[in-house]
Enzyme design. Structure first.
Site: not given
Length: 679
Positions: A36, A38-40, A85, A121, A140, A294, A318, A415, A436
């Site tokens: 990390d 080195e990346y920084d 959907s 999700d 979407r 699918k 689901k 009422c 009412c």
DNA sequence: CTACCTCGAGCTCA
DNA sequence: CTCGAGGTAG
């Protein structure tokens, strides 16, 4: 700006490419090649160079991930291919039914295989890469139109700003899910709490909330991930044959695909995969709400085609909704606009399915009876379809000795008028009508709503206040409101009151369609209101319409016709309409006042095939504005068919019925002509 | 239905 | 700072 030389350009490009590579190793492949730190270091170097030579910075620079200045708002974008959907299967049987339907439609083809993947999700997005560079990301939305969230999406590190390819497709649209891992969510909430902010309630909301930020620098600080699941359009040779190959291709381009994807030889294999995943659900690093299945073969997908809102070649299996137990504290009986009395359970708050449920509709008296509810009962609740709270059943053996059964009231709680329950209807109704207060309030709220008179600033709370204080007793009274009447009310000093009065004034100019809808005639929604406003020239004609005239309209049946006639037969409602017009409510005249303004009056148009140069919704509303009705199917009543690319059965039918047809070019020319001659 | 973001405006307290 | 309205999402 400092002067630039080739050496700098070369080393800068190398730096960009290195950062892209390491980013891919770390975030997409989960296999970092450098530390990390080195990346920084590399990133800092990049930013330094870019500061010195801003002309070098391109859209795909890794520095773009830190996020830019806030947007004034999100702009709207049209989806070239609508974002549909999926149909849901809540049981193994429903999944087998799906398989049966697929086989029936694909008669003759034996080996139908499926691809299964966890249904994350999160929030669905569409990504468009042009020449390999991320050009646009959109939500979407309603499927046809979404919001441009490019600047926020660019901050997601597991998503490439540039595709890995020497020869990237000129254009490719990839769809996938933006989500937050459970770990990312936990960590985010820790830091939110530390800085005194409100933590998010679940990973999905955290992801959605992060994407809605106008300031992408905030989004950049959120641990969002992306996972691709489909390709909608691409311009490339060697197109794949299967869903699986397509996803692998997307993976090679540097987009993350789900590692738990499963190839299933048949539907039983799908079901056992679902079962397996369900048992592993808790140990996954991310939240899922099911499995997407699918048809693997893309040719077969194409052949199967679409239903109105979902593809026939895919389904979401689901998981059973999470259940929890709670206590029934009370039952409220709400009175709606038409007097319908709806029982609503007040529950002790319980966290289930990612949210806290404290209220749930009980729908009607039958449902209360089915549940056999007593006050104070312990009940099982869940989120049906993972959204709507539902009381599933009473937990027996935990009922208090002296508890009282929930009784449907005989009189309106607001009422005190008798509640009528016609034997032919499920719904019971308060007979108070406009005596009412509850009904009056609902009528006013509906009248003011966006798709009706669009009085902005007149929300629920304010309507309650106005009616409760006696400022108004009907929709007509809205137009008599004055500054001095409003000022004494809560939170309505000065500016708000003036804004409201302006909004009310503005609402006077409307359309017949909106006005009809605003009246709140039973069963008359926005669609039916449009039919009426198209078929009749004026409100007077509608008020006087005979039953057979109403029934002659395609889309209006006997029930609707009766409601419409009943509504206008009431002298009180006629008076309201007159009064509103006296106060200045008006709309442009249509039919009778000039056939010129509605050149397509009475015509029925139908679209088929893919229309490329103009959005179909737009074309539809243009035609409607010209007086035509736009229908979905060709019949003898059809005036004209507009056939785009790859038109199918509708075109055939139109030809058989000898109905005139426009191709796309002719249609555009027609629109142009009609608009120039008419003005 | 619940949760979230954004906005304008009012309220509160300094 | 808090509230209500209005929008989004699933």
């Amino acid at each position: 700006m400092t002067k630039i030389n080739d050496g700098i350009v070369t080393s800068y490009r190398q730096l960009v490419s290195d950062l892209h590579t390491h980013n891919h190793y770390y975030h997409v492949l989960d296999d970092p090649r450098i530390s990390d730190v080195e990346y920084d270091g590399l990133m800092r170097k990049l930013i330094l160079v870019e500061k010195q030579y801003p002309q070098l910075v391109k859209k795909d620079s890794p520095s773009q991930r830190i996020g830019g200045a806030p947007l004034p708002q999100f702009s709207q974008v049209q989806h070239a291919v609508p974002m549909l959907s999926l149909d849901n299967a809540f049981s193994a049987k429903a999944l087998r039914d799906f398989d049966r339907r697929v086989h029936e439609r694909l008669k003759g083809s034996e080996n139908i295989t499926y691809l299964c993947e966890p249904k994350l999700d999160g929030v669905a997005v569409s990504l468009i890469y042009e020449d390999g560079i991320l050009a646009r990301a959109a939500t979407r939305g309603d499927g046809a139109t979404g919001e441009d969230i490019t600047s926020n999406v660019k901050t997601i590190k597991s998503l490439p700003l540039k595709l890995i390819s020497d020869l990237p497709p000129r254009l490719i649209e990839v769809r996938g899910e933006i989500y937050m891992t459970r770990q990312g969510f936990e960590q985010l909430n820790v830091s939110m709490k530390k800085s005194g902010e409100k933590p998010f309630v679940n990973p999905r909301n955290a992801a959605a909330g992060s994407l809605r930020q106008l300031d992408s620098r905030v989004t950049a600080q959120r641990p969002l991930s992306f996972c691709a699941y489909s390709v909608e359009q691409y311009s490339d040779s060697g197109s794949p044959d299967t869903q699986w190959e397509m996803l692998r291709y997307v993976g090679r381009l540097g987009l993350r695909i789900n590692p738990d994807i499963f190839f299933a030889a048949n539907i039983d294999a799908c079901e056992s995969y679902c079962h397996d995943l369900f048992t592993r659900r808790a140990s996954l690093s991310y939240d899922i709400d099911g499995v997407v299945i699918k048809v693997n073969d893309l040719e077969k997908q194409k052949f199967l085609g679409f239903l109105s809102r979902s593809p026939r070649w895919a389904i979401a299996r689901k998981f059973p909704a999470e259940e929890a137990s709670s206590q029934l504290l009370a039952v409220d009986f709400q009175v709606g606009r038409t007097g319908a009395v709806t029982p609503v359970a007040r529950l002790s708050p319980v966290f289930v399915g990612g949210v806290t449920i404290s209220r749930a509709s009980l729908h009607n008296a039958d449902e209360i009876a089915r549940l056999g509810l007593h006050l104070g009962d312990t009940v099982v609740v869940r989120r049906a379809g993972d959204v709507i709270p539902q009381v599933v059943r009473v937990v027996h053996g935990r009922r208090q000795e002296n508890s009282t059964v929930v009784l449907f009231p005989k009189f309106c709680p607001v009422c005190q008028s008798p509640i009528l329950h016609l034997p032919s209807e499920v719904i019971a109704r308060c007979s108070g009508s406009l005596r009412c207060a509850a009904q009056v309030k609902q009528v006013i709220k509906h009248f003011a709503s966006r798709s009706a008179m669009n009085i902005s600033g007149l929300g629920d709370r304010l309507v309650d206040q106005l009616v409760d204080t006696g400022c108004i007793t009907s929709i007509v009274d809205l137009y008599d409101l004055s500054l001095s009447m409003l000022t004494p009310l809560e939170r309505l000093a000065g500016k708000s009151a003036r804004n409201l009065l302006n909004a009310i004034e503005k609402s006077k100019k409307t359309t017949l369609q909106k006005f009809l809808y605003a009246l709140g005639i039973r069963e008359v929604g926005i669609n039916c209101a449009r039919l009426l406003s198209q078929q009749f020239a004026s409100i007077e004609e509608i008020m006087a319409a005979r039953e057979d005239e109403l029934l002659a309209i395609d889309g209006i049946g006997p029930v609707l016709a009766e409601h419409i006639q009943m509504f206008f037969a009431n002298p009180k409602t006629c008076k309201v309409i007159q009064d509103l017009q006296k106060k200045g409510v008006h709309w442009p005249l249509t039919a009778a006042d000039g056939v010129r303004e509605i050149p397509l009056y009475g015509q029925v148009w139908v679209f088929t095939g893919r229309i490329e140069s103009i959005n179909r919704e737009e074309a539809k509303s243009v035609l409607q504005a010209l007086g035509a009705r736009v229908s979905d199917s060709v019949s003898s009543k059809t005036s004209r068919l507009v056939a785009g690319k790859a038109a199918g059965s509708k075109l055939k039918k139109a030809k058989a019925l000898d109905i005139p047809v426009f191709d796309e070019k002719q249609f555009l020319q027609f629109l142009e002509d009609i608009q120039t001659t008419d003005i």
